[in-house]
Every structure is written in C-alpha cells, then in structure tokens.
Write a protein that holds these residues in place. Structure first.
Motif, PDB file in Angstrom:
ATOM      1  N   MET A  93       0.831  -1.212   0.000  1.00 39.00           N
ATOM      2  CA  MET A  93       0.000   0.000   0.000  1.00 39.00           C
ATOM      3  C   MET A  93       0.865   1.261   0.000  1.00 39.00           C
ATOM      4  O   MET A  93       0.452   2.315  -0.463  1.00 39.00           O
ATOM      5  N   LEU A  94       2.067   1.154   0.559  1.00 32.33           N
ATOM      6  CA  LEU A  94       2.952   2.327   0.669  1.00 32.33           C
ATOM      7  C   LEU A  94       4.041   2.337  -0.410  1.00 32.33           C
ATOM      8  O   LEU A  94       4.904   3.223  -0.419  1.00 32.33           O
ATOM      9  N   GLY A  95       4.009   1.345  -1.292  1.00 30.39           N
ATOM     10  CA  GLY A  95       5.011   1.286  -2.367  1.00 30.39           C
ATOM     11  C   GLY A  95       6.419   1.031  -1.840  1.00 30.39           C
ATOM     12  O   GLY A  95       7.403   1.548  -2.389  1.00 30.39           O
ATOM     13  N   LEU A  96       6.538   0.222  -0.804  1.00 29.13           N
ATOM     14  CA  LEU A  96       7.852  -0.083  -0.222  1.00 29.13           C
ATOM     15  C   LEU A  96       8.270  -1.509  -0.600  1.00 29.13           C
ATOM     16  O   LEU A  96       7.413  -2.369  -0.819  1.00 29.13           O
ATOM     17  N   PRO A  97       9.582  -1.764  -0.634  1.00 37.21           N
ATOM     18  CA  PRO A  97      10.022  -3.117  -0.996  1.00 37.21           C
ATOM     19  C   PRO A  97       9.718  -4.131   0.109  1.00 37.21           C
ATOM     20  O   PRO A  97       9.622  -3.753   1.285  1.00 37.21           O
TER      21      PRO A  97
END
Ligand code: GLU
Length: 293
Positions: free
Chosen positions: A215-219
């Motif tokens: 949802m936060l575009g993190l790896p």
C-alpha cells in the motif's frame, strides 16, 4: 542488493534466551552473506517500557560480542515518518477512525488467528476530518479480501487472507501511540533491510507487513521465522513475562546453547572468547539445518 539484516528488540525488559536466538539467527545469516547487521530499539510503547532496558539490551549485545554496522536506531525518533505514512494512506482512502472497545469487538464473537477478529464495524464511517470526528479513536486500515503469500526462508510458502484471518488492523492506537505493524514496515524500508530473521511468534504478522509495504510502495524483504524457545511449561520466553535474563558474566555458555538450539554444529573445543565463538559460528552457519518447529 547488499544483504542487510537487523535485530529489533522492544525495551520491555532484559534480553532472554529467546531474544538471543533471534539476535543470533539474524546476525549469523547477515555475516555469512557478507552483509550488514543493524540494531533497532522499538521504543514506541512507553507504557510497556522498563526504564534502562534499552541501554541494558545494547550492553548485553556488546558483551556477547555482536558487532553492529550503524548507530542504533530508536523508533521514538521516527514519529514524523510514521505520521507521514498515515497521511499517505489516508489520501488513498485506506484509513478510518474506529471507536470500538475491546469488549465491543469481542461481543461479535468472530475468531481470527490472533484472538477476536475485527468485524469492520466502523469501516462505513470512513475517515472523518471534520470537527465531528471522534476525539478518542484508533486508526484502522482497510484490508483487501485476497490472499497474501510469501516464501519463508525455513517454512516454504505461507499464505494468509488478512480480511478473513485478522480483519482491518490498527495503525495508530486510541491512546495516540503508533502500532508496531506500521513502525516496523516504515523502518525496515528506511534502514534498507533486505532480510528479516526473527522468531516464529511474528509469522502471522508478516502478511500484514507485506500488505502495508504494498500500500505504501515499499520493498518487501525476505523473511525467515526461527523456532521459538519455550520454558519448562512450554510457554514462549518473553521479556514482559519476566523470563530469566541472559547472564552477561558467562556469554559463551549461552551462545553455545543458542547455537545448539538452532541446530548448528558446535565448535570442537569450548571457545576461549566470544570472538573465537563468532568466527566458528559464521563460518559454519547454514539456515537449512535449523529444525523447523
Ligand atoms: N520488537 C519486536 C519484539 O521485540 C520484534 C520486531 C521484529 O523483529 O519485527 O518482539
């Protein structure tokens, strides 16, 4: 990408044998892979903190011969980053205020994998920015009704449907404190953690963390969940329940016991120093021979 591992204790008491296993597993895996290893103190829950515990934890790790590659990160310095992440999720309309009490939730009688499952009662309220917004409310994230799966380094494919097994979960508590699930995701990304090696008690948290990363575009790092040490009654060791603290006068004995617990070969002779212990342990470390309890 270069391997980066971490050990992330909460300062709710001194380290015990179970903490040593998590610290050791993450350390050996990082060092065997020529990676960095970091310490993060997860001090976001002051009511559960014990004064002086953070310093004591760091001192214990030092006496046990752990070497960390960056200054220790304290989550209590990271509130702005957590708040920023909440804003982002709010913009995506993924957050809502929840005014349900624990007993409200229990009254619904929905059983999840971690006790009572949240039935979604407040979801229809959405996020209220107005002056009518409830004064004291938790923030929950809307979860999708789809399976989240990952390949655990020891246990193979693990799959969970958060909406069915947990329900919408809390990111900020009604007392204003940030939730572990949010802080851990933001900081694993901030510190560039590629591999999380930790106790199996957190296995059911991992899908929530992967969901938040998406949802936060993190790896998403690789995850490995180690077997848990238990006491004579079969209960998981825990700082909060006052499990025996590690004896810092005799680190090598505890290090050897932890290495044995992890199913690793022991040095043929009792090591003369923690340094000697670690040289052997790193050289002989193999994740594949850990028993999968
Ligand atoms: N702070 C958590 C604990 O002490 C561990 C967090 C993690 O390894 O993700 O149980």
């Amino acid at each position: 990408m270069n391997y980066c591992g971490r050990f992330a204790p909460s300062p709710s008491g001194p380290l015990h044998f179970g903490s040593l296993i998590a610290a050791m597993g993450s350390y050996l895996d990082a060092k065997k892979n020529h990676g960095n290893w970091l310490i993060r103190i997860e001090d976001i829950d002051p009511p559960r903190e014990v004064a002086g515990a953070a310093d004591k934890i760091i001192d214990t790790l030092d006496r046990f011969g752990f070497e960390w590659d960056e200054p220790v990160l304290y989550q209590s310095t990271r509130y702005t980053a957590y708040q920023d992440a909440l804003h982002e999720l709010q913009k995506e309309k993924l957050l809502y205020q929840c005014i349900c009490s624990r007993s409200d939730i229990q009254a619904h009688g929905l059983q999840g994998v971690e006790g009572a499952k949240y039935p979604g009662t407040c979801r229809k309220r959405g996020f209220d920015n107005s002056t009518y917004a409830p004064q004291r409310s938790a923030l929950r994230i809307v979860t999708g009704d789809q399976p989240i799966s990952f390949v655990d380094g020891l246990r193979g494919t693990i799959c969970q449907n958060i909406a069915q097994d947990i329900g919408d979960f809390i990111l900020k508590r009604a007392d204003g404190l940030f939730a572990y699930q949010l802080a851990v995701v933001i900081d694993d990304a901030y510190q560039g953690i590629t591999d999380v090696v930790r106790g199996a008690d957190l296995l059911t948290s991992t899908p929530r963390q992967i969901y938040l990363q998406r949802m936060l575009g993190l790896p998403t790092p690789h995850y490995t969940h180690l077997p848990l040490a238990t006491d004579k009654k079969g209960r998981k060791l825990s700082k909060r329940l006052g499990s025996d603290p590690l004896n810092t006068d005799n680190p090598i004995t505890a290090l050897m016991a932890a290495l044995e617990f992890l199913g690793q070969p022991l040095p043929p002779e009792y090591p003369a120093s923690t340094r000697e212990f670690w040289i052997w342990a790193i050289e002989h470390w193999s994740k594949d021979i850990i028993c999968r309890q």
